[in-house]
Write an enzyme that holds these catalytic residues in place. Structure first.
Site, mmCIF file in Angstrom:
data_model
loop_
_atom_site.group_PDB
_atom_site.id
_atom_site.type_symbol
_atom_site.label_atom_id
_atom_site.label_comp_id
_atom_site.label_asym_id
_atom_site.label_seq_id
_atom_site.Cartn_x
_atom_site.Cartn_y
_atom_site.Cartn_z
ATOM 1 C CG ASP A 142 -2.185 0.842 0.966
ATOM 2 O OD1 ASP A 142 -2.175 1.664 0.029
ATOM 3 O OD2 ASP A 142 -3.166 0.720 1.726
ATOM 4 C CD GLU A 182 -6.503 5.976 2.665
ATOM 5 O OE1 GLU A 182 -5.552 5.626 3.389
ATOM 6 O OE2 GLU A 182 -6.363 6.229 1.449
HETATM 7 C C1 BGC Z 1 -5.083 3.212 0.431
HETATM 8 C C2 BGC Z 1 -5.367 2.207 -0.655
HETATM 9 C C3 BGC Z 1 -5.225 2.854 -2.001
HETATM 10 C C4 BGC Z 1 -3.872 3.499 -2.124
HETATM 11 C C5 BGC Z 1 -3.659 4.192 -3.444
HETATM 12 C C6 BGC Z 1 -3.818 3.952 0.200
HETATM 13 O O1 BGC Z 1 -3.683 4.987 1.109
HETATM 14 O O2 BGC Z 1 -5.036 2.548 1.676
HETATM 15 O O3 BGC Z 1 -6.656 1.678 -0.496
HETATM 16 O O4 BGC Z 1 -5.438 1.894 -3.002
HETATM 17 O O5 BGC Z 1 -3.717 4.445 -1.101
HETATM 18 O O6 BGC Z 1 -4.415 5.333 -3.538
HETATM 19 C C1 BGC Z 2 -3.205 9.928 -1.861
HETATM 20 C C2 BGC Z 2 -4.034 8.704 -1.675
HETATM 21 C C3 BGC Z 2 -3.425 7.890 -0.629
HETATM 22 C C4 BGC Z 2 -3.196 8.702 0.637
HETATM 23 C C5 BGC Z 2 -2.493 7.888 1.668
HETATM 24 C C6 BGC Z 2 -3.051 10.653 -0.552
HETATM 25 O O1 BGC Z 2 -2.260 11.783 -0.718
HETATM 26 O O2 BGC Z 2 -3.819 10.752 -2.792
HETATM 27 O O3 BGC Z 2 -4.128 7.962 -2.853
HETATM 28 O O4 BGC Z 2 -4.274 6.821 -0.366
HETATM 29 O O5 BGC Z 2 -2.460 9.839 0.381
HETATM 30 O O6 BGC Z 2 -2.307 8.582 2.862
#
Ligand code: BGC
Ligand code: BGC
Length: 627
Positions: free
Chosen positions: A317, A505
């Protein structure tokens, strides 16, 4: 994925050099594609292989390629960079394996059209093909409820709503439609579906999971994956594993339990995913009994790959390996040795490539592990058909077309759960006297939630597609010469649309779960007052809740004659909600999550021994109908 399955229906754009083994190709939209790279003169590993007179089987192709690759080229295949941090020149130079758009990472602007997206993907692909290895990239994106980063795409209900609908055919069709909308931009890999079996609704990602109960996951998982993979897009089962089980629902936290409990609850859907042939699996940020999954070889290698037989590749991830102990080199070594095949290292990819090479030279990572990882990545690329057809695109006729709108609207209808209906307050009359209020009444962005246009969601009332509840009500009433009432006092029926504000998230992790706290709209308080006043004045009061999870309703439920949980219905929320509220369709959704009555019950779900349906506000499986 079945190779070439899609080619019959797809517009294929292949380039002369790569397609020498193919019949002639349709070059569409060449006018939009300007690349500075002169790939016709390049001799790459793959071009040599592709033009050789021998016809190679898949495994021979991969083996031959692997045997000719340098360690640098192999290490580069194992890296995925964020588009904002890498140029086509760097892609050509490094020969990187993959690029992603993180949440809201658009080529230029939030409202970029499909040509702009495709041009970007095309430029990276052309650069990859002209690297010394000449191996095509896989471009990945979070298309988690439609191709949601793309402005103008159909936004489907988030998974929580699909769990309430629990309709496998519907889920297949949504994945297929999402694949089609992704392919309008040339992107062939989605980081979906999330298979999070969510135990604590305080978790900010609750809405990404179908249900608290593995039985619903087992019903939907294969359809979710096949809908992508039978239609030209690689899926990702995520987040492996236990993401929905962290203590107190803390994002990226620790999931505890005995091995057999953890397997029964959180591993279950991954068996279905593997059986469906899922191409990739993403490792979760969470720990299992204190050990970070990104470095947990027992689960990633011994269980997932050896025992369960997963043959695709494992991706980390976003910056996930940075949470492992030690310096960056140690983190890379731990993750790769644990069985992670591709590192999602949005920014540090170049250093990571060097460190992999160094670690192999230092004998910290066995070369066999590298070959296994790269072999798995090449296999997915090969089976997707990328070596033959690195440029694929569908026309804009697939974007937010009538079929997709109808499908999204159907999904909304099926996902709604009727929690309360007294005094025949529903269905509404199409010529009724209705006052509509509340923060969710006229806001499409709120109905879509997180992962819409941007990572944290689009808070605009208008996101370029869809109809709000107000637009839809207005249209229905006007057909009988009516219009919405201008005050609650002057109406017979008062419809109050409460809403959470978009989040994704950990930003959505929440300890205040009331209708007026936490991530709830601050405007809910005033809307609830209208409900209370209207109820006291003997009006017919209907509540609709737009939210990513059940919230504590406290005594507020008494102020409503009827109450509907609408989850995060997406762009067609307005019409889908109207279809059912005005009685053209019945409710069919049932709770795939327990609706807790109090804080003390949050975290006790239908899978627990201590579960007592009588103590819940509404139990798992609950849902009323008109009939
Ligand atoms: C998320 C994932 C996601 C990835 C890419 C991460 O922060 O936990 O679900 O696919 O970012 O955006
Ligand atoms: C990104 C996401 C990612 C996240 C993780 C963001 O800046 O755009 O894709 O999941 O950071 O913390």
């Amino acid at each position: 994925m079945k190779k070439h399955l899609l080619l019959v229906v797809m517009v294929i754009i292949s380039m002369a050099m790569i397609s020498c083994t193919q019949s002639s190709t349709t070059l569409e939209e060449t006018t939009t594609l300007n690349t500075t790279v002169d790939y016709t003169s390049m001799t790459t590993l793959t071009s040599t292989l592709m033009t050789s007179s021998e016809v190679l089987t898949e495994s021979d192709f991969i083996e031959t390629l692997l045997s000719q690759m340098t360690m640098q080229q192999k290490a580069a295949q194992m890296l995925q960079a964020e588009r904002a941090a890498i140029t086509p020149e760097q892609v050509q130079d490094l020969g990187i394996g993959s690029i992603l758009s993180g949440g809201g990472s658009h080529p230029n602007a939030y409202d970029d059209d499909t040509d702009t997206w495709y041009q970007m993907v095309y430029d990276y692909q052309a650069a990859a093909l002209s690297s010394t290895a000449g191996i095509p990239i896989l471009y990945g994106i979070d298309a988690v409820h439609g191709n949601n980063n793309l402005y103008g795409a159909t936004i489907f209900p988030h998974n929580i709503g699909l769990g309430m609908a629990n309709d496998a055919d519907l889920v297949y069709d949504i994945s297929k439609a999402t694949a089609e909308e992704m392919l309008t931009t040339g992107i062939t890999w989605t980081f979906a579906p999330a298979l999070s079996v969510v135990q604590d609704v305080r978790w900010g990602r609750t809405y990404e999971g179908y249900s608290e109960n593995p039985e619903i996951h087992e019903h939907l998982t294969q359809s979710a994956i096949l809908g992508f993979e039978e239609n030209g897009v690689s899926a990702t089962a995520k987040h492996f594993f236990g993401d929905g089980g962290t203590t107190d629902g803390i994002d990226q936290g620790n999931t505890m339990g005995t091995e057999s409990d953890l397997r029964a609850l959180f591993l279950a859907p991954y068996y279905d995913a593997i059986e469906a042939g899922v191409d990739t699996i993403m490792v979760s940020y969470n720990s299992i009994n204190g050990i970070k999954m990104h470095g947990f070889g027992y689960w990633v290698s011994d269980v997932l790959k050896d025992e369960m037989g997963f043959e695709g590749f494992v991706v980390s991830d976003w910056n996930g390996i940075h949470q492992l102990s030690g310096d960056y080199k140690n983190q890379i070594v731990s993750a790769i040795n644990a069985g992670v095949d591709m590192l999602m290292e949005p920014y540090d990819f170049a250093t990571a490539i060097d460190l992999i090479v160094e670690a192999v030279n230092d004998q910290l990572i066995p070369i066999a592990r590298i070959d296994d990882a790269v072999g798995r990545i090449l296999k997915v690329k090969y089976e997707q058909g990328l070596f033959d057809h690195p440029y694929v695109r569908l026309s804009d006729s697939y974007l937010y077309n009538q079929d997709h709108k109808d499908l999204a609207r159907q999904a909304v209808r099926e996902s709604l759960v009727l929690l309360k209906n007294e005094n025949n307050s529903l269905p509404l009359a199409k010529d009724g006297s209705i006052f509509l209020t509340g923060p969710g009444a006229d806001n499409i962005g709120y109905m879509c939630g997180g992962w819409t246009t941007y990572w944290q969601g689009n808070t605009s009332a208008d996101i370029g597609v869809g109809e709000s509840i107000k637009d839809s009500f207005t249209r229905i009433l006007s057909a009988s010469g009516e219009s919405l009432a201008t005050s609650w006092e002057s109406a017979d029926t008062v419809v109050v649309v409460l809403s959470e504000l978009p989040y994704s998230e950990g930003v959505g992790d929440n300890t205040n779960m009331t209708l007026t706290g936490g991530n709830a709209s601050p405007e809910n308080a005033a809307a609830l007052q209208v409900a209370q006043s209207a109820k006291a004045a003997d009006k017919n009061v209907v509540g609709i809740l737009i939210s990513g999870r059940p919230l504590l309703l406290e005594n507020y439920l008494d102020s409503f004659d009827s109450f509907v949980a609408a989850w995060l219905p997406g762009s067609e929320g307005g019409d889908g909600i109207s279809d059912v509220l005005f009685g053209d369709y019945d409710f069919t959704g049932t709770l795939s999550y327990t609706w807790p009555a109090s804080y003390g019950q949050i975290g006790i779900t239908s899978v627990d021994f201590a579960y007592d349906p009588d103590l819940t506000m509404f139990p798992y499986g609950y849902g009323l109908r008109y009939s």
